[in-house]
Motif scaffolding. Structure first.
Motif, mmCIF file in Angstrom:
data_model
loop_
_atom_site.group_PDB
_atom_site.id
_atom_site.type_symbol
_atom_site.label_atom_id
_atom_site.label_comp_id
_atom_site.label_asym_id
_atom_site.label_seq_id
_atom_site.Cartn_x
_atom_site.Cartn_y
_atom_site.Cartn_z
ATOM 1 N N ALA A 136 0.851 -1.187 0.000
ATOM 2 C CA ALA A 136 0.000 0.000 0.000
ATOM 3 C C ALA A 136 0.884 1.233 0.000
ATOM 4 O O ALA A 136 2.065 1.176 0.356
ATOM 5 C CB ALA A 136 -0.920 0.004 1.220
ATOM 6 N N ILE A 137 0.311 2.353 -0.403
ATOM 7 C CA ILE A 137 1.044 3.619 -0.401
ATOM 8 C C ILE A 137 0.802 4.316 0.927
ATOM 9 O O ILE A 137 -0.338 4.477 1.367
ATOM 10 C CB ILE A 137 0.593 4.495 -1.580
ATOM 11 N N VAL A 138 1.872 4.722 1.561
ATOM 12 C CA VAL A 138 1.812 5.333 2.887
ATOM 13 C C VAL A 138 1.549 6.828 2.762
ATOM 14 O O VAL A 138 2.149 7.509 1.918
ATOM 15 C CB VAL A 138 3.134 5.088 3.638
ATOM 16 N N ILE A 139 0.655 7.337 3.585
ATOM 17 C CA ILE A 139 0.395 8.772 3.646
ATOM 18 C C ILE A 139 0.839 9.285 5.001
ATOM 19 O O ILE A 139 0.247 8.949 6.035
ATOM 20 C CB ILE A 139 -1.096 9.070 3.399
ATOM 21 N N THR A 140 1.898 10.073 4.993
ATOM 22 C CA THR A 140 2.465 10.633 6.213
ATOM 23 C C THR A 140 3.465 11.720 5.843
ATOM 24 O O THR A 140 3.900 11.813 4.684
ATOM 25 C CB THR A 140 3.183 9.547 7.043
ATOM 26 N N SER A 141 3.841 12.538 6.837
ATOM 27 C CA SER A 141 4.973 13.452 6.681
ATOM 28 C C SER A 141 6.021 13.174 7.754
ATOM 29 O O SER A 141 6.954 13.959 7.926
ATOM 30 C CB SER A 141 4.511 14.914 6.760
ATOM 31 N N ASP A 142 5.858 12.071 8.474
ATOM 32 C CA ASP A 142 6.789 11.691 9.535
ATOM 33 C C ASP A 142 8.118 11.273 8.912
ATOM 34 O O ASP A 142 8.186 10.295 8.155
ATOM 35 C CB ASP A 142 6.194 10.537 10.339
ATOM 36 N N ALA A 143 9.183 11.989 9.252
ATOM 37 C CA ALA A 143 10.482 11.758 8.620
ATOM 38 C C ALA A 143 11.002 10.346 8.857
ATOM 39 O O ALA A 143 11.600 9.738 7.966
ATOM 40 C CB ALA A 143 11.494 12.787 9.129
ATOM 41 N N ILE A 144 10.779 9.814 10.038
ATOM 42 C CA ILE A 144 11.273 8.476 10.354
ATOM 43 C C ILE A 144 10.615 7.435 9.446
ATOM 44 O O ILE A 144 11.272 6.519 8.941
ATOM 45 C CB ILE A 144 11.027 8.149 11.838
ATOM 46 N N ILE A 145 9.320 7.587 9.210
ATOM 47 C CA ILE A 145 8.620 6.657 8.322
ATOM 48 C C ILE A 145 9.077 6.847 6.878
ATOM 49 O O ILE A 145 9.314 5.875 6.151
ATOM 50 C CB ILE A 145 7.102 6.852 8.433
ATOM 51 N N LEU A 146 9.227 8.096 6.460
ATOM 52 C CA LEU A 146 9.604 8.375 5.075
ATOM 53 C C LEU A 146 10.958 7.780 4.712
ATOM 54 O O LEU A 146 11.194 7.444 3.548
ATOM 55 C CB LEU A 146 9.618 9.887 4.831
ATOM 56 N N ASP A 147 11.843 7.659 5.681
ATOM 57 C CA ASP A 147 13.169 7.118 5.398
ATOM 58 C C ASP A 147 13.179 5.594 5.302
ATOM 59 O O ASP A 147 14.239 4.987 5.103
ATOM 60 C CB ASP A 147 14.164 7.595 6.464
ATOM 61 N N HIS A 148 11.989 4.967 5.425
ATOM 62 C CA HIS A 148 11.874 3.514 5.283
ATOM 63 C C HIS A 148 10.772 3.099 4.304
ATOM 64 O O HIS A 148 10.802 1.987 3.797
ATOM 65 C CB HIS A 148 11.588 2.862 6.643
ATOM 66 N N ALA A 149 9.819 3.977 4.057
ATOM 67 C CA ALA A 149 8.657 3.612 3.254
ATOM 68 C C ALA A 149 9.047 3.246 1.828
ATOM 69 O O ALA A 149 9.892 3.903 1.210
ATOM 70 C CB ALA A 149 7.654 4.767 3.242
ATOM 71 N N GLN A 150 8.401 2.198 1.306
ATOM 72 C CA GLN A 150 8.639 1.789 -0.076
ATOM 73 C C GLN A 150 7.957 2.739 -1.065
ATOM 74 O O GLN A 150 8.459 2.976 -2.155
ATOM 75 C CB GLN A 150 8.137 0.366 -0.290
ATOM 76 N N ALA A 151 6.802 3.264 -0.663
ATOM 77 C CA ALA A 151 6.075 4.221 -1.509
ATOM 78 C C ALA A 151 5.228 5.093 -0.600
ATOM 79 O O ALA A 151 4.566 4.590 0.308
ATOM 80 C CB ALA A 151 5.201 3.492 -2.526
ATOM 81 N N TRP A 152 5.248 6.401 -0.820
ATOM 82 C CA TRP A 152 4.484 7.305 0.022
ATOM 83 C C TRP A 152 3.908 8.429 -0.832
ATOM 84 O O TRP A 152 4.371 8.680 -1.947
ATOM 85 C CB TRP A 152 5.350 7.870 1.150
ATOM 86 N N TYR A 153 2.888 9.074 -0.295
ATOM 87 C CA TYR A 153 2.248 10.190 -0.989
ATOM 88 C C TYR A 153 2.119 11.369 -0.036
ATOM 89 O O TYR A 153 1.748 11.215 1.128
ATOM 90 C CB TYR A 153 0.866 9.789 -1.510
ATOM 91 N N ASN A 154 2.405 12.555 -0.566
ATOM 92 C CA ASN A 154 2.501 13.774 0.230
ATOM 93 C C ASN A 154 1.137 14.469 0.298
ATOM 94 O O ASN A 154 0.968 15.588 -0.177
ATOM 95 C CB ASN A 154 3.552 14.689 -0.414
ATOM 96 N N LEU A 155 0.159 13.808 0.913
ATOM 97 C CA LEU A 155 -1.217 14.300 0.863
ATOM 98 C C LEU A 155 -1.397 15.636 1.571
ATOM 99 O O LEU A 155 -2.047 16.548 1.037
ATOM 100 C CB LEU A 155 -2.168 13.260 1.470
ATOM 101 N N ALA A 156 -0.858 15.788 2.775
ATOM 102 C CA ALA A 156 -1.060 17.040 3.519
ATOM 103 C C ALA A 156 -0.545 18.235 2.731
ATOM 104 O O ALA A 156 -1.204 19.278 2.657
ATOM 105 C CB ALA A 156 -0.380 16.959 4.883
ATOM 106 N N ALA A 157 0.632 18.092 2.124
ATOM 107 C CA ALA A 157 1.191 19.199 1.344
ATOM 108 C C ALA A 157 0.319 19.499 0.131
ATOM 109 O O ALA A 157 0.092 20.672 -0.216
ATOM 110 C CB ALA A 157 2.614 18.879 0.909
ATOM 111 N N GLU A 158 -0.188 18.452 -0.537
ATOM 112 C CA GLU A 158 -1.048 18.670 -1.699
ATOM 113 C C GLU A 158 -2.298 19.437 -1.298
ATOM 114 O O GLU A 158 -2.748 20.335 -2.005
ATOM 115 C CB GLU A 158 -1.431 17.329 -2.327
ATOM 116 N N ILE A 159 -2.868 19.090 -0.158
ATOM 117 C CA ILE A 159 -4.065 19.779 0.314
ATOM 118 C C ILE A 159 -3.755 21.228 0.652
ATOM 119 O O ILE A 159 -4.470 22.155 0.243
ATOM 120 C CB ILE A 159 -4.648 19.056 1.545
ATOM 121 N N ILE A 160 -2.677 21.440 1.399
ATOM 122 C CA ILE A 160 -2.391 22.761 1.953
ATOM 123 C C ILE A 160 -1.832 23.720 0.916
ATOM 124 O O ILE A 160 -2.283 24.868 0.798
ATOM 125 C CB ILE A 160 -1.431 22.626 3.150
#
Length: 241
Positions: free
Chosen positions: A202-226
């Motif tokens: 699944a694609i991870v939705i977060t801005s947590d740096a610790i998670i981002l440095d391990h996630a295989q795929a992520w989406y920057n939803l909060a930034a897109e919204i804001i």
């Protein structure tokens, strides 16, 4: 969830600490800390060097620390980020508190940071306790609107079970999903970070740096919204160089 009068807004001295004339110094501090991190400095010692150099007070140092990242981390996060067109028909896993607190801060008029890696992060923190605010339902609806526009297959929300009121928030998410027929599931777990770092299908939705440095795929939803929000109530500090 009961009606709340509180907001996740600005602190009393934020207007001075994060005024327009402070922006050049804060941006330079982020650039300097990122340079130090890229050369192996530990974050606490690097942040102390930069904070002392620019005479930053504690809340400004927190902002700089959240906005900075090493070059290698920046490259990895960019490489693993999924564009919106790749979200369609996919399952997403959402770091619930991370996303909602940021959107609550947006709606409550609090300080938001556009960070070096393109993520938007707030100045709030959830340390063992979460309380709904006046904007909580609006934040959920805002997230839902964008998730629907992305045409996701389903969303799985994760909340920290040790955080007080996580069960109440989880039930509110379930109730709204059932009422609106959103394809959502909600789960409280001991450590969403641990689960999200290992998520592969699944694609991870977060801005947590610790998670981002391990996630295989992520989406920057909060930034897109804001960043693309037409509403004028965001206090967004662009701290990118």
């Amino acid at each position: 969830m009961s009606s709340e009068t509180r907001h996740r807004g600005a602190h009393s001295n934020d207007a001075e600490l994060f005024s327009r004339d402070k922006l050049p110094v804060l941006k330079q501090a982020v650039a300097d800390l990122s340079w130090l991190l890229s050369r192996g400095y530990a974050r606490p010692s690097g942040l102390k060097l930069v904070g002392d150099r620019y005479s930053l007070i504690e809340r400004q140092r927190v902002a700089v620390g959240r906005a900075a990242c090493a070059d290698a981390n920046l490259v990895r996060r960019q490489h693993h980020h999924s564009p919106a067109k790749q979200i369609q028909g996919r399952r997403v896993c959402i770091d619930g508190f991370n996303l909602l607190v940021t959107l609550e801060t947006l709606l409550g008029g609090g300080v938001l940071l556009l960070c070096r890696d393109g993520c938007v992060r707030d100045m709030s923190s959830v340390h063992g306790s979460y309380h709904a605010v006046a904007e909580t339902d609006r934040a959920i609806l805002m997230a839902a609107e964008y998730l629907q526009a992305l045409e996701i297959r389903s969303a799985h929300w994760l909340l920290d079970s040790p955080v007080s009121n996580s069960g109440r928030l989880a039930q509110r998410l379930r109730d709204l999903a059932e009422e609106r027929r959103w394809p959502w599931t909600v789960e409280t777990v001991l450590s969403p970070d641990a689960v999200l770092k290992q998520t592969k299908e699944a694609i991870v939705i977060t801005s947590d740096a610790i998670i981002l440095d391990h996630a295989q795929a992520w989406y920057n939803l909060a930034a897109e919204i804001i960043v693309h929000s037409p509403t004028p109530f965001s206090w967004l500090m662009d701290l990118r160089s």
